[in-house]
Design a protein around this motif. Structure first.
Motif, short mmCIF file in Angstrom:
data_model
loop_
_atom_site.label_atom_id
_atom_site.label_comp_id
_atom_site.label_asym_id
_atom_site.label_seq_id
_atom_site.Cartn_x
_atom_site.Cartn_y
_atom_site.Cartn_z
N GLU A 107 1.04 -1.19 0.10
CA GLU A 107 -0.06 -0.07 -0.10
C GLU A 107 0.95 1.27 0.07
N LEU A 108 1.86 1.18 0.76
CA LEU A 108 3.01 2.35 0.80
C LEU A 108 3.36 2.69 -0.56
N ARG A 109 3.90 1.35 -1.34
CA ARG A 109 4.49 1.55 -2.65
C ARG A 109 3.40 2.05 -3.58
N THR A 110 2.12 1.83 -3.64
CA THR A 110 1.02 2.17 -4.11
C THR A 110 0.58 3.84 -4.15
N ILE A 111 0.76 4.04 -2.78
CA ILE A 111 0.63 5.54 -2.51
C ILE A 111 1.64 6.48 -2.90
N SER A 112 2.93 5.90 -2.82
CA SER A 112 4.24 6.69 -3.24
C SER A 112 4.08 6.84 -4.62
N SER A 113 3.59 5.76 -5.50
CA SER A 113 3.56 5.94 -6.92
C SER A 113 2.63 6.88 -7.38
N GLY A 114 1.61 6.83 -6.60
CA GLY A 114 0.41 7.72 -7.00
C GLY A 114 0.84 8.96 -6.78
N LEU A 115 1.47 9.60 -5.58
CA LEU A 115 2.06 10.97 -5.37
C LEU A 115 3.09 11.21 -6.37
N GLU A 116 3.92 10.26 -6.75
CA GLU A 116 4.88 10.68 -7.78
C GLU A 116 4.28 11.12 -9.09
N LYS A 117 3.25 10.07 -9.47
CA LYS A 117 2.53 10.48 -10.67
C LYS A 117 2.00 12.00 -10.62
N LEU A 118 1.28 12.41 -9.48
CA LEU A 118 0.59 13.46 -9.34
C LEU A 118 1.74 14.77 -9.38
N ALA A 119 2.78 14.63 -8.76
CA ALA A 119 3.74 15.46 -8.90
C ALA A 119 4.54 15.60 -10.20
N SER A 120 4.57 14.67 -10.99
CA SER A 120 4.91 14.96 -12.34
C SER A 120 4.04 15.66 -13.13
N ILE A 121 2.46 15.64 -12.93
CA ILE A 121 1.57 16.15 -13.68
C ILE A 121 1.33 17.55 -13.34
N GLU A 122 1.73 17.83 -12.19
CA GLU A 122 1.73 19.27 -11.63
C GLU A 122 2.94 19.89 -12.13
N SER A 123 3.96 19.45 -12.10
CA SER A 123 5.20 20.05 -12.99
C SER A 123 5.02 20.13 -14.47
N ILE A 124 4.21 19.39 -15.10
CA ILE A 124 4.03 19.39 -16.37
C ILE A 124 3.05 20.47 -16.82
N GLU A 125 2.02 20.63 -15.96
CA GLU A 125 1.19 22.01 -16.23
C GLU A 125 1.90 23.01 -15.80
N GLU A 126 2.88 23.23 -15.05
CA GLU A 126 3.66 24.22 -14.71
C GLU A 126 4.28 24.60 -15.97
N LEU A 127 4.99 23.87 -16.61
CA LEU A 127 5.73 23.91 -17.74
C LEU A 127 4.99 24.36 -18.79
N ARG A 128 3.71 23.77 -18.98
CA ARG A 128 2.89 24.30 -19.92
C ARG A 128 2.33 25.79 -19.97
N ALA A 129 2.14 26.34 -18.67
CA ALA A 129 1.76 27.44 -18.23
C ALA A 129 2.92 28.39 -18.61
N ARG A 130 4.10 28.15 -18.27
CA ARG A 130 5.31 29.02 -18.62
C ARG A 130 5.66 29.02 -20.17
N LEU A 131 5.32 27.95 -20.75
CA LEU A 131 5.69 27.94 -22.22
C LEU A 131 4.35 28.63 -22.90
N SER A 132 3.40 28.67 -22.32
CA SER A 132 2.34 29.45 -23.08
C SER A 132 2.12 30.95 -22.87
N THR A 133 2.93 31.46 -21.82
CA THR A 133 3.15 32.84 -21.80
C THR A 133 3.97 33.50 -22.76
N PRO A 134 3.82 34.70 -23.23
CA PRO A 134 4.38 35.60 -24.19
C PRO A 134 5.96 35.68 -23.71
N LEU A 135 6.93 35.55 -24.39
CA LEU A 135 8.39 36.02 -24.18
C LEU A 135 8.66 37.22 -24.65
#
Length: 147
Positions: A107-135
């Motif tokens: 259960e610890l392994r499953t929870i950790s994997s889920g949290l890791e995936k959530l963190a990577s999704i959040e970082s991808i969303e941050e990258l998308r937000a930064r890339l969509s802003t004008p330079l």
């Protein structure tokens, strides 16, 4: 060699020479066709299905009488997996739950994997937000980027 007892039926017609086809696969011997079902299992399944309504009524009666086996059965069948009440979703809370034995290593392994995936999704969303802003360039108007 001793003779077999009377309750043993000799198997006849079995390919005993280890015959194989041209691709090296074993040739099929006697037996049921692939996908066929055991006659006894089919009959038993029909009888069990016929008991369905009576079984549900008996289970409902047992639950109304507060019989623990009935309540446990329904919870086991309705609730997916095991319910664990966590006192938070921070890493320290999860570690404490594991150390105190509230959750297993799987259960610890499953929870950790889920949290890791959530963190990577959040970082991808941050990258998308930064890339969509004008330079802005030092030479003039902003340049728009897209993903």
């Amino acid at each position: 060699m001793a003779t077999p007892p009377n309750n043993v039926t000799p198997i006849t017609g079995v390919i005993s020479n280890g015959a194989r086809d041209d691709k090296g696969r074993w040739l099929r011997g006697p037996g049921r066709p692939l996908g066929s079902r055991n006659k006894i299992s089919s009959e038993l399944e029909k009888q069990i299905r016929a008991l369905g309504l009576r079984a549900v009524e008996a289970l409902a009666t047992a639950i109304d009488e507060k019989q623990s086996w009935a309540v446990q059965l329904v919870i086991k069948l309705v609730v997916p997996g095991r319910l664990v009440e966590m006192h938070g979703s921070e890493l320290a809370d999860i570690r404490d739950a594991f150390e105190s034995g509230e959750i297993s290593a799987d259960e610890l392994r499953t929870i950790s994997s889920g949290l890791e995936k959530l963190a990577s999704i959040e970082s991808i969303e941050e990258l998308r937000a930064r890339l969509s802003t004008p330079l802005r360039t030092s030479e003039g108007p902003s340049v728009s980027q897209s993903v």
